[in-house]
Write a protein that holds these residues in place. Structure first.
Motif, PDB file in Angstrom:
ATOM      1  N   ILE A 187       0.827  -1.213   0.000  1.00  0.00           N
ATOM      2  CA  ILE A 187       0.000   0.000   0.000  1.00  0.00           C
ATOM      3  C   ILE A 187       0.866   1.269   0.000  1.00  0.00           C
ATOM      4  N   PRO A 188       1.937   1.357   0.810  1.00  0.00           N
ATOM      5  CA  PRO A 188       2.766   2.580   0.769  1.00  0.00           C
ATOM      6  C   PRO A 188       3.367   2.850  -0.618  1.00  0.00           C
ATOM      7  N   PHE A 189       3.659   1.815  -1.371  1.00  0.00           N
ATOM      8  CA  PHE A 189       4.184   2.002  -2.724  1.00  0.00           C
ATOM      9  C   PHE A 189       3.180   2.786  -3.573  1.00  0.00           C
ATOM     10  N   GLY A 190       1.915   2.367  -3.509  1.00  0.00           N
ATOM     11  CA  GLY A 190       0.868   3.032  -4.291  1.00  0.00           C
ATOM     12  C   GLY A 190       0.593   4.456  -3.856  1.00  0.00           C
ATOM     13  N   ILE A 191       0.912   4.784  -2.607  1.00  0.00           N
ATOM     14  CA  ILE A 191       0.723   6.149  -2.114  1.00  0.00           C
ATOM     15  C   ILE A 191       1.934   7.018  -2.448  1.00  0.00           C
ATOM     16  N   GLY A 214      13.269 -17.585  -1.255  1.00  0.00           N
ATOM     17  CA  GLY A 214      11.840 -17.421  -1.022  1.00  0.00           C
ATOM     18  C   GLY A 214      11.058 -18.230  -2.028  1.00  0.00           C
ATOM     19  N   VAL A 215       9.842 -18.580  -1.664  1.00  0.00           N
ATOM     20  CA  VAL A 215       8.976 -19.304  -2.588  1.00  0.00           C
ATOM     21  C   VAL A 215       8.489 -18.306  -3.635  1.00  0.00           C
ATOM     22  N   VAL A 216       8.732 -18.611  -4.897  1.00  0.00           N
ATOM     23  CA  VAL A 216       8.265 -17.753  -5.982  1.00  0.00           C
ATOM     24  C   VAL A 216       6.801 -18.102  -6.226  1.00  0.00           C
ATOM     25  N   GLN A 217       5.922 -17.128  -5.980  1.00  0.00           N
ATOM     26  CA  GLN A 217       4.489 -17.386  -6.073  1.00  0.00           C
ATOM     27  C   GLN A 217       3.790 -16.327  -6.908  1.00  0.00           C
ATOM     28  N   THR A 218       2.898 -16.784  -7.774  1.00  0.00           N
ATOM     29  CA  THR A 218       2.102 -15.840  -8.561  1.00  0.00           C
ATOM     30  C   THR A 218       1.157 -15.057  -7.654  1.00  0.00           C
ATOM     31  N   GLU A 219       0.721 -15.672  -6.567  1.00  0.00           N
ATOM     32  CA  GLU A 219      -0.194 -14.962  -5.674  1.00  0.00           C
ATOM     33  C   GLU A 219       0.480 -13.768  -5.017  1.00  0.00           C
ATOM     34  N   ASP A 220       1.798 -13.823  -4.821  1.00  0.00           N
ATOM     35  CA  ASP A 220       2.515 -12.664  -4.278  1.00  0.00           C
ATOM     36  C   ASP A 220       2.382 -11.477  -5.222  1.00  0.00           C
ATOM     37  N   VAL A 221       2.601 -11.725  -6.507  1.00  0.00           N
ATOM     38  CA  VAL A 221       2.493 -10.636  -7.494  1.00  0.00           C
ATOM     39  C   VAL A 221       1.064 -10.094  -7.523  1.00  0.00           C
ATOM     40  N   ILE A 222       0.090 -10.979  -7.507  1.00  0.00           N
ATOM     41  CA  ILE A 222      -1.322 -10.557  -7.539  1.00  0.00           C
ATOM     42  C   ILE A 222      -1.662  -9.701  -6.316  1.00  0.00           C
ATOM     43  N   THR A 223      -1.301 -10.175  -5.130  1.00  0.00           N
ATOM     44  CA  THR A 223      -1.657  -9.433  -3.914  1.00  0.00           C
ATOM     45  C   THR A 223      -0.830  -8.158  -3.770  1.00  0.00           C
ATOM     46  N   ASN A 224       0.414  -8.171  -4.238  1.00  0.00           N
ATOM     47  CA  ASN A 224       1.215  -6.942  -4.213  1.00  0.00           C
ATOM     48  C   ASN A 224       0.569  -5.867  -5.075  1.00  0.00           C
ATOM     49  N   ILE A 225       0.095  -6.265  -6.241  1.00  0.00           N
ATOM     50  CA  ILE A 225      -0.552  -5.306  -7.150  1.00  0.00           C
ATOM     51  C   ILE A 225      -1.854  -4.788  -6.540  1.00  0.00           C
ATOM     52  N   ILE A 226      -2.586  -5.649  -5.856  1.00  0.00           N
ATOM     53  CA  ILE A 226      -3.799  -5.192  -5.165  1.00  0.00           C
ATOM     54  C   ILE A 226      -3.432  -4.133  -4.122  1.00  0.00           C
ATOM     55  N   GLY A 227      -2.344  -4.362  -3.394  1.00  0.00           N
ATOM     56  CA  GLY A 227      -1.877  -3.374  -2.416  1.00  0.00           C
ATOM     57  C   GLY A 227      -1.505  -2.058  -3.060  1.00  0.00           C
ATOM     58  N   ILE A 228      -0.826  -2.122  -4.202  1.00  0.00           N
ATOM     59  CA  ILE A 228      -0.450  -0.909  -4.927  1.00  0.00           C
ATOM     60  C   ILE A 228      -1.696  -0.161  -5.388  1.00  0.00           C
ATOM     61  N   GLU A 229      -2.671  -0.894  -5.891  1.00  0.00           N
ATOM     62  CA  GLU A 229      -3.903  -0.260  -6.354  1.00  0.00           C
ATOM     63  C   GLU A 229      -4.676   0.381  -5.198  1.00  0.00           C
ATOM     64  N   ILE A 230      -4.710  -0.265  -4.050  1.00  0.00           N
ATOM     65  CA  ILE A 230      -5.354   0.332  -2.866  1.00  0.00           C
ATOM     66  C   ILE A 230      -4.610   1.598  -2.462  1.00  0.00           C
ATOM     67  N   GLY A 231      -3.275   1.526  -2.447  1.00  0.00           N
ATOM     68  CA  GLY A 231      -2.469   2.702  -2.124  1.00  0.00           C
ATOM     69  C   GLY A 231      -2.699   3.831  -3.105  1.00  0.00           C
ATOM     70  N   TYR A 232      -2.782   3.500  -4.395  1.00  0.00           N
ATOM     71  CA  TYR A 232      -3.025   4.532  -5.405  1.00  0.00           C
ATOM     72  C   TYR A 232      -4.414   5.136  -5.206  1.00  0.00           C
ATOM     73  N   TRP A 233      -5.396   4.314  -4.874  1.00  0.00           N
ATOM     74  CA  TRP A 233      -6.738   4.809  -4.622  1.00  0.00           C
ATOM     75  C   TRP A 233      -6.728   5.775  -3.429  1.00  0.00           C
ATOM     76  N   ILE A 234      -6.007   5.420  -2.371  1.00  0.00           N
ATOM     77  CA  ILE A 234      -5.876   6.313  -1.210  1.00  0.00           C
ATOM     78  C   ILE A 234      -5.230   7.628  -1.638  1.00  0.00           C
TER      79      ILE A 234
END
Length: 180
Positions: A114-118, A154-174
């Motif tokens: 989220i801080p990234f998106g802000i 670290g475990v390379v996971q597609t869900e990490d990328v998906i949830t990271n992007i969701i966090g960025i989008e929430i931060g950008y929305w804020i």
């Protein structure tokens, strides 16, 4: 002495993982503070040589963003043992341990980005477009996963990328709704 009782082994492991995440985040804070101090010193020296180029608020945003990035990389890369994990999980939300673990790690990833998106659009005018902020966040998230893959830390996971992007989008929305 306080004792915590758990209904089953899964709840106990979940509690241990939450505690571990919190501990890693707290251990990363001194590095974030150090990065902020170094960034501030470099900016002051640069402005003494070249003259002021940034507004006061922009300076503090840069300092905050550098601290955030240091904490982010400490949590996702530097705090992990190199060569300890050699797993790629391309099936999203396939975390062992069930829905509790999936939600725990998903929420942690969302909150972590989220801080990234802000801060990114606040500092860089070019990132004030949602598509550009999303693209840089995507590249940052994929870069972290690639570094984890190469260093086997670290475990390379597609869900990490998906949830990271969701966090960025929430931060950008804020950023768009309350900070801009």
């Amino acid at each position: 002495m306080m004792r915590i009782c758990f209904a089953n082994q899964l709840e106990y492991r979940l509690f241990i993982n939450i505690y571990r995440m919190f501990t890693i985040a707290m251990q990363a804070l001194p590095l974030g503070i150090l990065a902020a101090i170094v960034t501030f010193i470099i900016m002051v020296l640069w402005e003494k040589m070249k003259g002021p180029r940034l507004k006061r608020g922009q300076r503090w945003n840069f300092v905050l963003f550098s601290a955030y990035l240091m904490v982010l990389f400490e949590i996702t890369i530097f705090s992990r043992t190199i060569g300890s994990v050699d797993v790629i999980d391309l099936i999203p939300f396939n975390t062992p341990g069930g829905i509790r673990y999936i939600l725990l790690f998903a929420m942690a990833n969302v909150v972590m980005f989220i801080p990234f998106g802000i801060l990114a659009p606040k500092i860089f005018k070019v990132l004030r477009s949602p598509k550009r902020c999303f693209a840089l966040g995507f590249l940052t998230s994929v870069s972290i996963e690639l570094i984890q893959f190469v260093l086997k830390c670290g475990v390379v996971q597609t869900e990490d990328v998906i949830t990271n992007i969701i966090g960025i989008e929430i931060g950008y929305w804020i950023y768009e709704k309350w900070i801009k």
